[in-house]
Design a protein around this motif. Structure first.
Motif, PDB file in Angstrom:
ATOM      1  N   UNK A 287       7.524 -19.328  78.077  1.00 50.26           N
ATOM      2  CA  UNK A 287       8.825 -18.879  78.559  1.00 50.26           C
ATOM      3  C   UNK A 287       8.726 -17.422  79.025  1.00 50.26           C
ATOM      4  N   UNK A 288       9.652 -17.028  79.890  1.00 54.42           N
ATOM      5  CA  UNK A 288       9.729 -15.658  80.416  1.00 54.42           C
ATOM      6  C   UNK A 288       8.420 -15.231  81.095  1.00 54.42           C
ATOM      7  N   UNK A 289       7.871 -16.109  81.906  1.00 50.88           N
ATOM      8  CA  UNK A 289       6.554 -15.855  82.496  1.00 50.88           C
ATOM      9  C   UNK A 289       6.542 -14.695  83.489  1.00 50.88           C
ATOM     10  N   UNK A 290       7.720 -14.286  83.968  1.00 55.44           N
ATOM     11  CA  UNK A 290       7.748 -13.168  84.915  1.00 55.44           C
ATOM     12  C   UNK A 290       7.270 -11.865  84.283  1.00 55.44           C
TER      13      UNK A 290
ATOM     14  N   UNK B  14       8.343 -21.285  82.498  1.00 54.01           N
ATOM     15  CA  UNK B  14       9.659 -20.975  83.055  1.00 54.01           C
ATOM     16  C   UNK B  14       9.782 -19.473  83.209  1.00 54.01           C
ATOM     17  N   UNK B  15      10.550 -19.072  84.212  1.00 56.83           N
ATOM     18  CA  UNK B  15      10.766 -17.650  84.424  1.00 56.83           C
ATOM     19  C   UNK B  15      11.818 -17.413  85.476  1.00 56.83           C
ATOM     20  N   UNK B  16      12.104 -16.152  85.726  1.00 57.57           N
ATOM     21  CA  UNK B  16      13.074 -15.765  86.740  1.00 57.57           C
ATOM     22  C   UNK B  16      12.506 -16.053  88.131  1.00 57.57           C
ATOM     23  N   UNK B  17      13.358 -16.039  89.163  1.00 62.32           N
ATOM     24  CA  UNK B  17      12.894 -16.457  90.494  1.00 62.32           C
ATOM     25  C   UNK B  17      11.715 -15.672  91.042  1.00 62.32           C
ATOM     26  N   UNK B  18      11.519 -14.431  90.604  1.00 56.23           N
ATOM     27  CA  UNK B  18      10.388 -13.664  91.113  1.00 56.23           C
ATOM     28  C   UNK B  18       9.042 -14.216  90.657  1.00 56.23           C
ATOM     29  N   UNK B  19       9.076 -15.200  89.752  1.00 59.54           N
ATOM     30  CA  UNK B  19       7.842 -15.803  89.253  1.00 59.54           C
ATOM     31  C   UNK B  19       7.023 -16.410  90.387  1.00 59.54           C
ATOM     32  N   UNK B  20       7.688 -17.021  91.355  1.00 59.23           N
ATOM     33  CA  UNK B  20       6.982 -17.655  92.471  1.00 59.23           C
ATOM     34  C   UNK B  20       6.148 -16.643  93.240  1.00 59.23           C
ATOM     35  N   UNK B  21       6.752 -15.489  93.573  1.00 54.43           N
ATOM     36  CA  UNK B  21       6.018 -14.458  94.308  1.00 54.43           C
ATOM     37  C   UNK B  21       4.906 -13.867  93.446  1.00 54.43           C
ATOM     38  N   UNK B  22       5.160 -13.685  92.166  1.00 54.86           N
ATOM     39  CA  UNK B  22       4.153 -13.105  91.273  1.00 54.86           C
ATOM     40  C   UNK B  22       2.942 -14.033  91.165  1.00 54.86           C
TER      41      UNK B  22
END
Length: 392
Positions: free
Chosen positions: A175-178, A207-215
């Motif tokens: 969880x909170x992968x961002x 799972x994480x916030x939407x910025x996870x994809x870019x990260x």
């Protein structure tokens, strides 16, 4: 209405009484893990979404789902101030000890513990927050080179081999992968890539916030070939209505149709807010059915509760400059907003706001849906900012 029998459960990661509207993504994850157990490859899943959409609840339910079909699991949460090796190592130790009790996996699980001993010893030099004892003798040259990407790949490969010999899959829920630092995120992706290439039943559901994809893309360019990134959003009107009405019906209480419509309207279908409004509507109402008038009264107390906890705990982490930035965003509406518009609202140059914006992204308060755009990660935060800072 009896508050003791109130079925609604607003809280951080608290499972709602009815997990509505999430069946498809649950099936997707269960299918993925079932394929791994049978020796077939599949993309893993990293869920992305705003605060309050129920990602943590989904992770915990998915963990139960895959354990029910025979998978072995561990679960970690990535905080802002801990390294990935520090939070992952203790849980991998638990998983390997569990696998060592399976006769067919005993030897490979022992080798996994030896790899973990070497990994921890090597990583302590760089990541001083590692605190775990391993009762195994390290094998020289196995996961102990001091290079995170290489060593983590060796370690997860040995874990995957143990899981395969036990005819199961090892699933790491995060969880909170961002908050995982980019270099460490890249090492994790590389390790999973190796496991995928060697057809080993080890994967991550995160799972994480939407910025996870870019990260993820920044960490490793091939991340999109390893993971699916489903967006977890608010519930549609029908599912939101079920999330409100079904728990009440099970307690012998009904909501008027208009009352449900008002709740969905106020909450925009976000699961956490649905629970908050359901709880307060129940407490306000004197009898069944719960009416639109009850919901109107409950809205006052629900917003007060959100302001005091859900919103305020995030607001208090902000510096004065960050609060002004967020207030300027709120003045423009829910968003997303162009950086130039925010700068104009503050009457400053765009370039001067870069550090503030980056800090807010690091804190998980805003994200960038596209280049030059900024959006809140917390639903309804614009309305809260208008309440907490009524003047700019």
């Amino acid at each position: 209405m009896d508050p003791v029998t109130n079925p609604y459960a607003p809280g951080a990661g608290t499972r709602p009484p009815e997990l509505a509207g999430r069946d498809e993504i649950r099936r997707r994850v269960t299918t993925c893990i079932a394929r791994l157990i049978r020796g077939r490859s599949d993309k893993s899943v990293l869920m992305v979404g705003l605060r309050g959409v129920g990602k943590t609840v989904l992770l915990d339910q998915m963990r139960k789902d895959v354990e029910a079909i025979g998978a072995r699991t561990i679960r970690i949460e990535a905080p802002e101030d801990r390294s990935l090796p520090a939070i992952l190592s203790p849980q991998l130790r638990v998983a390997l000890l569990s696998l060592s009790r399976v006769e067919s996996a005993k030897g490979l699980a022992k080798r996994g513990l030896q790899a973990l001993a070497g990994f921890v010893s090597a990583m302590k030099v760089t990541y001083k927050d590692i605190q775990v004892g391993i009762d195994a003798e390290a094998i020289p040259g196995l996961a102990d080179n001091g290079d995170l990407e290489s060593d983590l790949s060796d370690l997860l490969e040995t874990c995957g081999q143990a899981a395969k010999s036990a005819e199961t899959a090892l699933v790491i829920f995060i969880d909170e992968m961002q908050y995982i630092e980019e270099l460490q995120f890249g090492a994790l992706i590389s390790a999973l890539h190796r496991c995928n290439q060697k057809e080993l039943p080890l994967t991550v559901i995160g799972a994480g916030l939407p910025q996870l994809l870019a990260r993820a893309g920044n960490a490793k360019s091939y991340a999109e070939r390893l993971f699916d990134f489903p967006m977890i959003g608010p519930l549609d009107s029908e599912s939101a209505g079920v999330a409100i009405s079904k728990p009440a019906i099970e307690e012998g209480v009904e909501f008027e149709a208009e009352a449900i419509e008002r709740i969905v309207e106020h909450t925009h279908g976000y699961p956490y807010f649905l629970q908050e409004w359901g709880k307060h509507a129940w407490d306000v109402a004197e009898e069944s059915p719960i009416t639109a008038k009850d919901v109107q009264s409950a809205t006052v107390t629900a917003l007060a509760a959100l302001d005091e906890s859900f919103f305020r705990v995030r607001f208090d982490r902000l510096t004065p400059a960050e609060k002004r930035y967020m207030r300027a965003m709120a003045e423009l509406g829910p968003g997303p907003h162009r950086s130039g518009d925010i700068a104009s609202q503050l009457n400053v140059k765009v370039t001067s706001l870069g550090p503030t914006r980056n800090n807010l992204i690091s804190k998980g308060m805003v994200w960038s849906p596209s280049h030059g755009d900024t959006a809140f990660t917390v639903p309804l935060f614009d309305e809260f900012m208008m309440r907490i800072m009524p003047t700019e």
